[in-house]
Design an enzyme around this catalytic site. Structure first.
Site, PDB file in Angstrom:
ATOM      1  N   GLU A  90      49.286  40.133 -14.945  1.00  0.00           N
ATOM      2  CA  GLU A  90      50.744  40.242 -14.984  1.00  0.00           C
ATOM      3  C   GLU A  90      51.261  39.094 -14.125  1.00  0.00           C
ATOM      4  O   GLU A  90      51.326  39.189 -12.898  1.00  0.00           O
ATOM      5  CB  GLU A  90      51.202  41.597 -14.425  1.00  0.00           C
ATOM      6  CG  GLU A  90      52.672  41.838 -14.725  1.00  0.00           C
ATOM      7  CD  GLU A  90      53.358  42.737 -13.717  1.00  0.00           C
ATOM      8  OE1 GLU A  90      54.433  43.243 -14.031  1.00  0.00           O
ATOM      9  OE2 GLU A  90      52.826  42.935 -12.607  1.00  0.00           O
ATOM     10  N   ASP A 144      51.223  66.067 -22.030  1.00  0.00           N
ATOM     11  CA  ASP A 144      50.888  67.034 -20.980  1.00  0.00           C
ATOM     12  C   ASP A 144      49.988  68.116 -21.561  1.00  0.00           C
ATOM     13  O   ASP A 144      50.353  68.759 -22.545  1.00  0.00           O
ATOM     14  CB  ASP A 144      52.208  67.639 -20.462  1.00  0.00           C
ATOM     15  CG  ASP A 144      51.974  68.735 -19.443  1.00  0.00           C
ATOM     16  OD1 ASP A 144      50.874  68.780 -18.860  1.00  0.00           O
ATOM     17  OD2 ASP A 144      52.907  69.537 -19.223  1.00  0.00           O
ATOM     18  N   ASP A 188      48.847  63.792 -18.726  1.00  0.00           N
ATOM     19  CA  ASP A 188      47.577  63.770 -18.000  1.00  0.00           C
ATOM     20  C   ASP A 188      46.451  63.231 -18.883  1.00  0.00           C
ATOM     21  O   ASP A 188      46.652  62.958 -20.074  1.00  0.00           O
ATOM     22  CB  ASP A 188      47.251  65.176 -17.463  1.00  0.00           C
ATOM     23  CG  ASP A 188      47.481  66.243 -18.534  1.00  0.00           C
ATOM     24  OD1 ASP A 188      46.957  66.075 -19.651  1.00  0.00           O
ATOM     25  OD2 ASP A 188      48.208  67.232 -18.261  1.00  0.00           O
ATOM     26  N   ASP A 226      47.967  43.818 -11.928  1.00  0.00           N
ATOM     27  CA  ASP A 226      49.355  43.933 -11.493  1.00  0.00           C
ATOM     28  C   ASP A 226      49.732  42.764 -10.575  1.00  0.00           C
ATOM     29  O   ASP A 226      49.029  42.483  -9.596  1.00  0.00           O
ATOM     30  CB  ASP A 226      49.477  45.257 -10.725  1.00  0.00           C
ATOM     31  CG  ASP A 226      50.903  45.676 -10.477  1.00  0.00           C
ATOM     32  OD1 ASP A 226      51.566  46.091 -11.436  1.00  0.00           O
ATOM     33  OD2 ASP A 226      51.352  45.602  -9.315  1.00  0.00           O
ATOM     34  N   ASP A 286      52.482  71.483 -16.860  1.00  0.00           N
ATOM     35  CA  ASP A 286      53.194  71.217 -15.594  1.00  0.00           C
ATOM     36  C   ASP A 286      54.292  70.162 -15.759  1.00  0.00           C
ATOM     37  O   ASP A 286      54.923  69.751 -14.786  1.00  0.00           O
ATOM     38  CB  ASP A 286      52.213  70.817 -14.474  1.00  0.00           C
ATOM     39  CG  ASP A 286      51.537  69.482 -14.736  1.00  0.00           C
ATOM     40  OD1 ASP A 286      51.747  68.900 -15.828  1.00  0.00           O
ATOM     41  OD2 ASP A 286      50.789  69.016 -13.863  1.00  0.00           O
TER      42      ASP A 286
HETATM   43  C1  NOJ Z   1      54.447  45.677 -11.842  1.00  0.00           C
HETATM   44  C2  NOJ Z   1      54.321  47.020 -12.473  1.00  0.00           C
HETATM   45  O1  NOJ Z   1      54.231  46.868 -13.853  1.00  0.00           O
HETATM   46  C3  NOJ Z   1      55.519  47.815 -12.037  1.00  0.00           C
HETATM   47  O2  NOJ Z   1      55.657  49.019 -12.728  1.00  0.00           O
HETATM   48  C4  NOJ Z   1      55.399  48.036 -10.563  1.00  0.00           C
HETATM   49  O3  NOJ Z   1      56.573  48.663 -10.079  1.00  0.00           O
HETATM   50  C5  NOJ Z   1      55.195  46.727  -9.807  1.00  0.00           C
HETATM   51  N1  NOJ Z   1      54.299  45.826 -10.447  1.00  0.00           N
HETATM   52  C6  NOJ Z   1      54.647  46.998  -8.433  1.00  0.00           C
HETATM   53  O4  NOJ Z   1      53.315  47.418  -8.538  1.00  0.00           O
HETATM   54 CA    CA Z   2      49.914  67.913 -16.953  1.00  0.00          CA
END
Ligand code: NOJ
Ligand code: CA
Length: 599
Positions: A290, A58, A66, A236, A62
């Site tokens: 993934e 950070d 970031d 993802d 906050d």
């Molecule tokens: C896989 C991601 O790595 C995970 O963190 C997320 O909750 C799900 N896909 C949905 O996007």
């Molecule tokens: Ca921050």
């Protein structure tokens, strides 16, 4: 004359084929395959470091990590010798699922900074000759994305078919699909009286990839970031993008693992090939999918380079060995080894793999696969690093594992942030199915929040993560002992061992491209394997236990030059090894054995 005509025809043919290969791969410099048949590629030789921005550093007090915080710690990341950073989502998001619910793909999350901060991060990463890979989350958006705001307004809205809407079936959900975050995957939307599909949270509606406009939007946003100079994407849950639009019910035997159905949609490969043609082939970038729900048999269909889909995927068999559908389970070393052997067997030289044992969705590496007690935490974390950097595939390091950060001592539901946990609490504990104590005890081993506690930078208050009063998620109370400042100052730390292992891997082609062979698959305590490329071979011996073991190296292999060991001084050359608790060693194999390298 005839000879010269043939020669120039050959030269012309060679140039033409080179151009074809380079157009198809996006690479400008095709190189010949190595002794094991692999085309050398930068992303095969790279080591990737995953940054989860919310928890990294950070910069403004906050309590939330970031982009400026990341830029300020590039020395720390680069000091490991990694060459690629994968940034978990940094896009504008209401954070129902910590950024995996995107509201605007072309805007930076306000808490993380501005586009100028992103540009500065990218510039600085490049200046250091590292690369930056972004998270591409396009199976779903946030329900606050403008497309969904429009889509839900009316059945004839131009954005209606950007998402997946269905009427009720017999006054109920359209089918029995379940969400990974508890309950049905369908949510009734009062505005139009129809259901929308969400495989994750209700605030994460699934996009309709069968609409060509949606695919074009995705390609455009990919180009937006690629044209800024990013070096690729981690995609993802990418195999979920194509759905069987007839939405048959999950059969009973698929309900425990719906991901295998969700990942087997009819047009997934077609869409990935289209994405490759339209976008990826035009850039020299890396992609990693993934691939939750993808079997080993299906994997080459995604990663065989001749199919032009993805470079590599994450396979979850190893990382999830210690749980069954979120419930912790015991596992054995032979089981783990057989996963690596089966993965290796499933992929030929046209394919490539990843090596990872942790990320932001899984418990801490040393807690899950090693021994996080005071006595063995350091040794076992180093042993796991030895394995991570000597198995075949591009290694992915998750932030904090290089410090040997551990799981968090959760005590109550209030200690968690994760939506997956909060929904499961309602479904399982509030409903009376499971006791609160059992639920929390299980999460201490399995929760994603174990990996999301802030990085422990030093022993000052809030571990130097934030100057503010309260970090967004509590810091692990072990930070006075486990922190980056202490690790950097100690030549024997896990951090410095990661550095040494990464250096060894980077300068040793056999550890990158070499054949993998498990020498002793049934051994329940020792993992011994070789990596061999041409006449160069290495032996890796890992004692996955706290017992001292007299280990006879399998016949035909003589350990010669010791390359590295996690416990300091140890035997230099031998056929029998005296392994101490959690000891890990890498040897060069004696040249007289090398021709006999098993294959
Ligand atoms: C896989 C991601 O790595 C995970 O963190 C997320 O909750 C799900 N896909 C949905 O996007
Ligand atoms: Ca921050």
């Amino acid at each position: 004359m005839h000879f010269f005509r043939i020669l120039s025809a050959c030269v012309f043919y060679f140039l033409l084929m080179s151009a074809v290969v380079s157009a198809a791969t996006g690479s400008t410099d095709p190189q010949p395959a190595d002794a094991n048949g692999y085309q050398p590629r930068w992303w095969k030789e790279a080591v990737v470091y995953q940054v989860y921005p919310r928890s990294f550093k950070d910069s403004n007090g906050d309590g939330i990590g970031d982009l400026k915080g990341i830029t300020s710690e590039l020395d720390y990341i680069q000091g490991l010798g990694v060459n690629v950073i994968w940034l978990s989502p940094h896009y504008d998001s209401p954070n129902a699922d910590n950024g995996y619910d995107i509201r605007d793909y072309r805007k930076v999350m306000t808490e993380f900074g501005t586009m100028a901060d992103f540009d500065e991060l990218l510039r600085t990463v490049k200046q250091r000759h590292m690369r930056l890979v972004l998270d591409l989350v396009v199976n779903h958006t946030s329900d606050e994305h403008q497309w969904f705001v429009e889509s839900r307004k009316s059945k004839d809205n131009p954005y209606r078919s950007y998402y997946i809407w269905r009427p009720a079936k017999n006054s109920k959900e359209p089918n029995n699909w379940t969400s990974f975050f508890s309950g049905s995957a369908w949510k009734l939307d009062p505005a139009t009286g129809e259901y929308y599909l969400h495989l994750f949270a209700q605030k994460q509606p699934d996009l309709n990839w069968d609409n060509p406009k949606v695919r074009q939007e995705v390609y455009d946003l990919m180009k937006f970031w690629l044209d800024k100079g990013v070096d690729g994407f981690r995609m993802d849950v990418i195999p979920f993008v194509s759905k069987d639009q007839t939405f048959p019910d999950l059969p009973a035997n698929a309900q425990a693992h719906p991901e295998y159905v969700y990942a087997a949609g009819p047009h997934m490969h077609e869409y990935l090939q289209e994405m490759n043609r339209e976008v990826l082939s035009k850039y020299d970038v890396m992609t990693v999918g993934e691939a939750f729900g993808t079997t080993l048999q299906q994997t080459p269909l995604l990663v065989d380079e001749r199919r032009h889909e993805l470079n590599m995927i994450f396979n979850f068999d190893a990382v999830r060995i210690n749980q069954e559908n979120g419930v912790a389970r015991g596992w054995t070393l032979p089981e783990l080894k057989s996963i690596f052997t089966r993965q290796d067997a499933a992929l030929d030289a046209h394919c490539w793999n990843t090596v990872f044992l942790s990320n932001h969705d899984n418990p801490r590496l040393v807690s899950a696969f090693g021994d996080d007690s005071a006595a063995y935490r350091v040794a076992s974390a180093k042993l796991l690093a030895t394995m991570l950097f000597t198995l075949k595939g591009t290694p992915f390091v998750y932030q904090g594992d290089e410090l040997g950060m551990t799981n968090y001592p959760f005590k109550s539901i209030d200690d968690f942030d994760d939506i997956e946990v909060k929904n499961a609490w309602k479904e399982r504990v509030v409903s009376g199915k499971v006791s609160a104590a059992d639920f929390i005890a299980n999460l201490r081993k399995t929760s994603r929040d174990n990996a999301r506690t802030p990085i422990q930078w030093d022993h000052s208050s809030n571990a130097g993560f934030t100057t503010g009063a309260k970090p967004w998620l509590a810091i692990n109370p072990n930070y006075p002992q486990i922190n980056a400042k202490a690790a950097l100052a100690d030549r024997g730390s896990i951090y410095h061992y990661y550095r040494a292992m990464i250096e060894l891997r980077s300068k040793t082609p056999a550890l990158i491209y070499g054949d993998f062979k498990d020498l002793d698959p049934a051994n329940s305590k020792v993992f011994a394997y070789t990596r061999a490329l041409g006449s160069d071979a290495y032996l890796i011996v890992l004692n996955f236990s706290k017992e001292e073991i007299e280990y006879a190296i399998p016949a035909g292999i003589t350990a010669e030059g010791l390359q590295i060991s996690n416990l300091g001084k140890t035997e230099a050359a031998a056929t029998r090894l005296h392994l101490r608790a959690w000891e890990a060693r890498v040897y060069k194999v004696a040249s007289s054995n090398r021709t006999a390298q098993p294959n």
